[in-house]
Scaffold this motif. Structure first.
Motif, PDB file in Angstrom:
ATOM      1  N   PRO A  91      50.601  96.449  36.454  1.00 15.26           N
ATOM      2  CA  PRO A  91      51.580  95.926  35.765  1.00 15.26           C
ATOM      3  C   PRO A  91      52.113  94.348  36.725  1.00 15.26           C
ATOM      4  O   PRO A  91      52.289  94.602  37.895  1.00 15.26           O
ATOM      5  N   ALA A  92      52.415  93.452  35.874  1.00 12.18           N
ATOM      6  CA  ALA A  92      52.563  92.079  36.459  1.00 12.18           C
ATOM      7  C   ALA A  92      54.184  92.015  36.230  1.00 12.18           C
ATOM      8  O   ALA A  92      54.677  92.195  35.257  1.00 12.18           O
ATOM      9  N   PRO A  93      54.860  91.242  37.331  1.00 13.88           N
ATOM     10  CA  PRO A  93      56.270  90.692  36.990  1.00 13.88           C
ATOM     11  C   PRO A  93      56.360  90.034  35.625  1.00 13.88           C
ATOM     12  O   PRO A  93      55.669  89.071  35.411  1.00 13.88           O
ATOM     13  N   GLY A  94      57.377  90.288  34.716  1.00 19.96           N
ATOM     14  CA  GLY A  94      57.470  89.563  33.710  1.00 19.96           C
ATOM     15  C   GLY A  94      56.737  89.958  32.484  1.00 19.96           C
ATOM     16  O   GLY A  94      56.694  89.244  31.309  1.00 19.96           O
ATOM     17  N   LYS A  95      55.787  90.897  32.772  1.00 19.40           N
ATOM     18  CA  LYS A  95      54.867  91.400  31.755  1.00 19.40           C
ATOM     19  C   LYS A  95      55.227  92.600  31.088  1.00 19.40           C
ATOM     20  O   LYS A  95      55.374  93.572  32.014  1.00 19.40           O
ATOM     21  N   LEU A  96      55.316  92.691  29.930  1.00 18.06           N
ATOM     22  CA  LEU A  96      55.635  94.184  29.227  1.00 18.06           C
ATOM     23  C   LEU A  96      54.430  95.034  29.590  1.00 18.06           C
ATOM     24  O   LEU A  96      53.448  94.748  29.238  1.00 18.06           O
ATOM     25  N   ARG A  97      54.760  96.169  29.898  1.00 16.65           N
ATOM     26  CA  ARG A  97      53.831  97.358  30.228  1.00 16.65           C
ATOM     27  C   ARG A  97      53.572  97.991  29.015  1.00 16.65           C
ATOM     28  O   ARG A  97      52.718  98.972  29.032  1.00 16.65           O
ATOM     29  N   LEU A  98      54.196  97.966  27.973  1.00 14.40           N
ATOM     30  CA  LEU A  98      53.929  98.590  26.608  1.00 14.40           C
ATOM     31  C   LEU A  98      53.869  97.735  25.612  1.00 14.40           C
ATOM     32  O   LEU A  98      54.615  96.565  25.519  1.00 14.40           O
ATOM     33  N   HIS A  99      52.673  97.595  24.806  1.00 18.09           N
ATOM     34  CA  HIS A  99      52.790  96.922  23.329  1.00 18.09           C
ATOM     35  C   HIS A  99      52.272  97.654  22.271  1.00 18.09           C
ATOM     36  O   HIS A  99      51.955  98.922  22.470  1.00 18.09           O
ATOM     37  N   ILE A 100      52.800  97.425  21.165  1.00 19.51           N
ATOM     38  CA  ILE A 100      52.623  98.176  19.756  1.00 19.51           C
ATOM     39  C   ILE A 100      51.272  97.692  19.372  1.00 19.51           C
ATOM     40  O   ILE A 100      51.038  96.697  19.078  1.00 19.51           O
ATOM     41  N   ASP A 101      50.292  98.746  18.706  1.00 18.53           N
ATOM     42  CA  ASP A 101      49.380  98.466  17.912  1.00 18.53           C
ATOM     43  C   ASP A 101      49.698  98.780  16.381  1.00 18.53           C
ATOM     44  O   ASP A 101      50.115  99.835  16.361  1.00 18.53           O
ATOM     45  N   VAL A 102      49.399  97.927  15.195  1.00 20.98           N
ATOM     46  CA  VAL A 102      49.809  98.370  14.097  1.00 20.98           C
ATOM     47  C   VAL A 102      48.470  98.353  13.162  1.00 20.98           C
ATOM     48  O   VAL A 102      47.529  97.636  13.642  1.00 20.98           O
ATOM     49  N   SER A 103      48.354  99.137  12.239  1.00 23.22           N
ATOM     50  CA  SER A 103      47.221  99.384  11.228  1.00 23.22           C
ATOM     51  C   SER A 103      47.656  99.049   9.749  1.00 23.22           C
ATOM     52  O   SER A 103      48.785  99.627   9.343  1.00 23.22           O
ATOM     53  N   PRO A 104      47.139  98.158   8.956  1.00 23.01           N
ATOM     54  CA  PRO A 104      47.013  98.294   7.666  1.00 23.01           C
ATOM     55  C   PRO A 104      47.026  99.546   6.931  1.00 23.01           C
ATOM     56  O   PRO A 104      46.044 100.261   7.391  1.00 23.01           O
ATOM     57  N   PRO A 115      58.758  87.027  16.745  1.00 22.87           N
ATOM     58  CA  PRO A 115      59.451  85.999  16.749  1.00 22.87           C
ATOM     59  C   PRO A 115      60.159  85.728  18.022  1.00 22.87           C
ATOM     60  O   PRO A 115      60.304  84.479  18.730  1.00 22.87           O
ATOM     61  N   GLU A 116      60.252  86.618  19.096  1.00 24.03           N
ATOM     62  CA  GLU A 116      60.669  86.538  20.311  1.00 24.03           C
ATOM     63  C   GLU A 116      59.920  86.536  21.499  1.00 24.03           C
ATOM     64  O   GLU A 116      60.155  86.660  22.628  1.00 24.03           O
ATOM     65  N   GLY A 117      58.462  86.685  21.017  1.00 24.15           N
ATOM     66  CA  GLY A 117      57.213  86.401  21.837  1.00 24.15           C
ATOM     67  C   GLY A 117      56.641  87.808  22.473  1.00 24.15           C
ATOM     68  O   GLY A 117      55.974  87.739  23.251  1.00 24.15           O
ATOM     69  N   ASN A 118      57.107  88.935  21.849  1.00 28.50           N
ATOM     70  CA  ASN A 118      56.659  90.188  22.195  1.00 28.50           C
ATOM     71  C   ASN A 118      55.353  90.360  21.717  1.00 28.50           C
ATOM     72  O   ASN A 118      55.119  90.266  20.227  1.00 28.50           O
ATOM     73  N   GLU A 119      54.448  90.829  22.478  1.00 29.61           N
ATOM     74  CA  GLU A 119      53.016  90.853  21.871  1.00 29.61           C
ATOM     75  C   GLU A 119      52.643  92.184  21.124  1.00 29.61           C
ATOM     76  O   GLU A 119      53.068  93.045  21.512  1.00 29.61           O
ATOM     77  N   PHE A 120      51.824  92.101  20.246  1.00 32.42           N
ATOM     78  CA  PHE A 120      51.381  93.295  19.551  1.00 32.42           C
ATOM     79  C   PHE A 120      50.087  92.881  18.933  1.00 32.42           C
ATOM     80  O   PHE A 120      49.635  91.940  18.811  1.00 32.42           O
ATOM     81  N   CYS A 121      49.225  94.050  18.471  1.00 29.73           N
ATOM     82  CA  CYS A 121      47.800  93.902  17.926  1.00 29.73           C
ATOM     83  C   CYS A 121      47.854  94.413  16.592  1.00 29.73           C
ATOM     84  O   CYS A 121      48.335  95.497  16.439  1.00 29.73           O
ATOM     85  N   LEU A 122      47.217  93.723  15.742  1.00 32.51           N
ATOM     86  CA  LEU A 122      46.924  94.148  14.484  1.00 32.51           C
ATOM     87  C   LEU A 122      45.462  94.572  14.469  1.00 32.51           C
ATOM     88  O   LEU A 122      44.387  93.766  14.752  1.00 32.51           O
ATOM     89  N   LEU A 123      45.304  95.980  14.346  1.00 34.54           N
ATOM     90  CA  LEU A 123      43.794  96.363  14.115  1.00 34.54           C
ATOM     91  C   LEU A 123      43.310  96.369  12.928  1.00 34.54           C
ATOM     92  O   LEU A 123      44.106  96.160  11.846  1.00 34.54           O
ATOM     93  N   ARG A 124      42.127  96.846  12.977  1.00 36.73           N
ATOM     94  CA  ARG A 124      41.317  96.622  11.502  1.00 36.73           C
ATOM     95  C   ARG A 124      41.255  97.996  10.896  1.00 36.73           C
ATOM     96  O   ARG A 124      41.119  98.261   9.633  1.00 36.73           O
TER      97      ARG A 124
END
Length: 123
Positions: free
Chosen positions: A60-73, A109-118
């Motif tokens: 884990p790096a300072p300033g980096k979120l340790r959690l991100h969300i993956d979404v699926s269509p 819109p606030e810069g929080n990263e997430f992934c769109l899976l296929r």
């Protein structure tokens, strides 16, 4: 419905240890191991009503979120959903991907990263 949270990805130092802990806490089982990551979820496996948890190796790096969300269509293909998310305000994010991935890394819109899976899952 257009998307559903399918996975929560947690960066951690010891994926096996955290997976074992959260399996005990939640009554989950290990569903998959890949490239040092461990995915856990309910006994019925992938695509059920609740998201799986993926413990991913990394310091884990300072300033980096340790959690991100993956979404699926759920009701359209990945390309159509990508277009919809970009129109809604998401933007592409560069986290060092190669371009060969089967997913898209985006930021809200606030810069929080997430992934769109296929992978398509039931709504």
């Amino acid at each position: 419905m257009a998307c559903r949270i399918s996975e929560l990805v947690i960066d951690c130092r010891d994926p096996e240890r955290l997976a074992a802990f959260w399996c005990e806490v939640l009554g989950f089982s290990v569903l998959d191991r890949e490239d040092g990551s461990v995915e856990i979820g309910p006994e019925e496996g992938f695509g059920g009503p609740e998201p799986t948890l993926i413990f991913s190796p990394g310091e884990p790096a300072p300033g980096k979120l340790r959690l991100h969300i993956d979404v699926s269509p759920t009701d359209r293909d990945q390309a159509e959903e990508l277009d919809r998310l970009l129109r809604a305000g998401a933007r592409p994010a560069d986290v060092g991907q190669t371009g060969e991935e089967s997913w898209h890394v985006l930021a809200d819109p606030e810069g929080n990263e997430f992934c769109l899976l296929r992978r398509r899952i039931a709504p």
